[in-house]
Scaffold this active site. Structure first.
Site, PDB file in Angstrom:
ATOM      1  N   GLN A 127      30.559  38.602  35.369  1.00 11.66           N
ATOM      2  CA  GLN A 127      30.299  37.314  36.019  1.00 11.66           C
ATOM      3  C   GLN A 127      28.835  37.162  36.425  1.00 11.66           C
ATOM      4  O   GLN A 127      28.348  36.041  36.543  1.00 11.66           O
ATOM      5  CB  GLN A 127      31.177  37.145  37.265  1.00 11.66           C
ATOM      6  CG  GLN A 127      32.664  36.990  36.982  1.00 11.66           C
ATOM      7  CD  GLN A 127      33.396  38.322  37.072  1.00 11.66           C
ATOM      8  OE1 GLN A 127      32.819  39.375  36.832  1.00 11.66           O
ATOM      9  NE2 GLN A 127      34.666  38.264  37.427  1.00 11.66           N
ATOM     10  N   GLY A 168      36.561  32.835  41.875  1.00 13.16           N
ATOM     11  CA  GLY A 168      35.794  32.677  43.101  1.00 13.16           C
ATOM     12  C   GLY A 168      36.739  32.139  44.157  1.00 13.16           C
ATOM     13  O   GLY A 168      37.449  31.156  43.925  1.00 13.16           O
ATOM     14  N   ARG A 198      47.107  35.354  41.845  1.00 13.19           N
ATOM     15  CA  ARG A 198      46.152  36.428  42.127  1.00 13.19           C
ATOM     16  C   ARG A 198      46.323  36.841  43.592  1.00 13.19           C
ATOM     17  O   ARG A 198      46.444  35.990  44.471  1.00 13.19           O
ATOM     18  CB  ARG A 198      44.701  35.978  41.854  1.00 13.19           C
ATOM     19  CG  ARG A 198      44.468  35.643  40.368  1.00 13.19           C
ATOM     20  CD  ARG A 198      42.982  35.484  40.044  1.00 13.19           C
ATOM     21  NE  ARG A 198      42.303  36.765  40.091  1.00 13.19           N
ATOM     22  CZ  ARG A 198      40.973  36.897  40.134  1.00 13.19           C
ATOM     23  NH1 ARG A 198      40.202  35.825  40.142  1.00 13.19           N
ATOM     24  NH2 ARG A 198      40.411  38.094  40.186  1.00 13.19           N
ATOM     25  N   ASP A 250      36.147  37.727  49.015  1.00 11.53           N
ATOM     26  CA  ASP A 250      37.437  37.159  48.641  1.00 11.53           C
ATOM     27  C   ASP A 250      38.410  37.169  49.807  1.00 11.53           C
ATOM     28  O   ASP A 250      39.329  36.362  49.869  1.00 11.53           O
ATOM     29  CB  ASP A 250      38.030  37.915  47.449  1.00 11.53           C
ATOM     30  CG  ASP A 250      37.216  37.634  46.199  1.00 11.53           C
ATOM     31  OD1 ASP A 250      36.169  38.295  46.018  1.00 11.53           O
ATOM     32  OD2 ASP A 250      37.587  36.724  45.440  1.00 11.53           O
ATOM     33  N   ASN A 296      35.627  42.259  48.246  1.00 12.66           N
ATOM     34  CA  ASN A 296      34.832  41.468  47.301  1.00 12.66           C
ATOM     35  C   ASN A 296      34.879  42.191  45.963  1.00 12.66           C
ATOM     36  O   ASN A 296      35.428  43.287  45.844  1.00 12.66           O
ATOM     37  CB  ASN A 296      33.393  41.294  47.812  1.00 12.66           C
ATOM     38  CG  ASN A 296      32.620  40.243  47.038  1.00 12.66           C
ATOM     39  OD1 ASN A 296      33.131  39.171  46.763  1.00 12.66           O
ATOM     40  ND2 ASN A 296      31.394  40.560  46.647  1.00 12.66           N
TER      41      ASN A 296
END
Lengths: 368, 368
Positions: free
Chosen positions: A208, A55, A95, A249, A259
């Protein structure tokens, strides 16, 4: 938010134990609730890369704490600025898509290098991370308040029928430090007594939705129904969704949204059925330096093992199964881009705006 | 098609063993290849309902054989027409969406009642089922030939680069008696030496893409890559899909298509990115009696267990895991409707036509 009777955040620091930072290790949910102590830069890198936390907002916070842990590391005593610059680059490589990581690390480092002594640098790194978390929590609270107004509006039209909210992946408090982005308005509405029901889309490959969003909503007592990702279009086609609410994101200065993979498909279905599609994010997820999401946002490709295998509970054990034939190849893109034209509004800590340069500039003029 | 060195169809009848019909029990693929013998009406009903066989054409075939097995059942000796009418209704209740089931059963029954003796009725039921299978196989071959021309056209434009075909669920030979619907053109192209690559979307909740389509393509040697259902939009946005090819469980006389849940989302993405979206089906899947897919096609809702649990291979065993938190609720709609406006063309055994009343009437004038 509460887990059982106890209040938790997803990441926390205890002044009495300055050698560590603690997180909820989200890999074990919903089957097990485990706390992990991070005591080194490497630990925070691994926690981000291997998704012990995930997240965008909590990734940013975890990275800020990573720099603090690098700062207190005695092996970084000499050439500290160089060591922390390396640490920052290392963290950013964990990431690629969520811009919060980059923002948190770059801004923290900018402050740290101003420190005159090792002690001062450590203090700056710690205070940056603490302030960062406080600011993110406040942003999520604000998002909850602004988003609430949108749900209240729909509730009025529904005249006592539940407001059906569709979300994707997890943009709840587990994705943030607390409260959530997309789920913050849902919690605000629920605690205000508005009748809400959430469609939770599974969110393959890592599930998720099933594992985290369902668990969060269950803890809070919010009514929800699980669906597979394929089902969103059918629900919208049949008037079973009043509003879509997702997180982001990375959002460009023109309002394109990166996202979790599959968000774009939901936005297309919302657009095709005149269902409002809102994206909620703190400004730490906005990348004011770029415009075109498809051309400029890097999309992470993760291990194909996440597609071939799946984890779940077998009687009392959590195990991993193979789903596909031996030798199968898979492609595992983690995010997609929803073009701004498909987004009804953005919900930020400063209010609600169009997903456009003008809209974003109206709320964040100093960034342009 | 071949499994290892041996030719198979998904369902077959051996004159030397007139007491049974055999199927590939698709529940065990790709982990195990099992043959099941069906010896009663109840067996065929269960095979359809519990998805030992699935896919509109093979469901139709299995139901036709179900009537034959009811006809040879000595307990139906008296009041045979009434017993077979009841059998027909029982079979039709197994699954609601694929129209092939209804067509096969109704048409077979219509012929059977014309028989003057028990022996004649049995013979009619058997010949109907045999002829039905032969006709479906021929239809699939034709679909393969017509669809091939579309792939050849794209291959020319790609000048040596592979043609990237995206499919959903399984509309290959396992869904039919042989050859397939959506995959028939892919096999035709592959065997003609055209460089093809198939994006196989997983197809939650039952993973027919991962389990069946991947297995089929692997047997045939066709290059493919697995993706989760969420990924289709991202691929199309980035020019990685040249054409979408899917099957249909029921197509209206105006060209709306019911197919596996998630098809509609892929059609939206194809439309948004100017990727041609073709639906391949024999006319046995066209319901000429209805027009509006959303209003008139019943959408099956299956057990929510299919969402909460998943089956896969754990070392040498096939087991089922729990994915969701205890007490979670799920909604499991099996199909969705893709409106004709999102469909580039239909591919049938009589040729390629617009997904419209005029288009379908042009190929099947006798049905209007």
């Amino acid at each position: 938010m509460k887990v059982g009777d106890q209040e938790y955040q997803t990441i926390w620091f205890d002044n009495g134990h300055p050698e560590k930072v603690s997180i909820i290790d989200q890999r074990y949910l919903p089957f097990d609730f485990k706390i992990e102590d991070l005591t080194s830069l490497k630990d925070t890198y691994t926690a981000i890369k291997e998704m012990h936390v995930r997240g965008a907002p909590v990734i940013g916070a975890c990275a800020a704490w990573g720099l603090y842990l690098a700062a207190i590391d005695p092996t970084n005593y000499n050439e500290m600025d160089e060591a922390l610059t390396n640490a920052a680059n290392f963290l950013k490589s964990a990431r690629p898509t969520a811009v919060n990581l980059e923002h948190a690390v770059d801004n923290s480092l900018k402050e740290i290098v101003k420190g005159c002594s090792r002690e001062e640098k450590i203090q700056i790194a710690r205070e940056f991370a603490q302030d960062y978390c406080v600011a993110e929590i406040k942003s999520c609270q604000k998002i909850g308040q602004f988003g609430l107004s949108l749900i209240e509006e729909i509730a009025k039209q529904k005249a006592g029928e539940p407001v059906n909210i569709l979300t994707h992946c997890n943009a709840g408090w587990l994705a943030c430090i607390d409260y959530g982005t997309a789920l913050a308005p849902v919690y605000s509405a629920f605690y205000k007594g508005i009748d809400v029901h959430v469609w939770v889309s599974e969110t393959r490959p890592r599930n998720q939705g099933t594992r985290l969003t369902a668990w969060e909503l269950k803890q809070a007592g919010v009514p929800y129904t699980l669906i597979v990702d394929n089902t969103a279009g059918h629900l919208m086609q049949n008037g079973m969704v009043d509003v879509c609410l997702v997180g982001s994101d990375r959002t460009t200065a023109h309002g394109d949204v990166a996202n979790k993979i599959g968000t774009y498909l939901k936005a297309l279905a919302a657009n095709d059925n005149q269902v409002p599609f809102y994206v909620a994010m703190p400004s730490s997820s906005i990348d004011f330096s770029i415009k075109d999401g498809r051309k400029e946002i890097p999309i992470e490709e993760r291990d194909q093992r996440e597609i071939h295998h799946i984890e779940g509970q077998l009687e009392d054990w959590v195990v991993e199964l193979r789903l596909s034939p031996d030798g199968a190849k898979a492609a595992n893109y983690s995010f997609d881009i929803t073009p701004s034209r498909l987004i009804t509004k953005l919900i930020t800590e400063r209010g609600i705006c169009d997903a456009s340069e003008d809209g974003i500039k109206g709320l964040f003029p100093e960034k342009f």
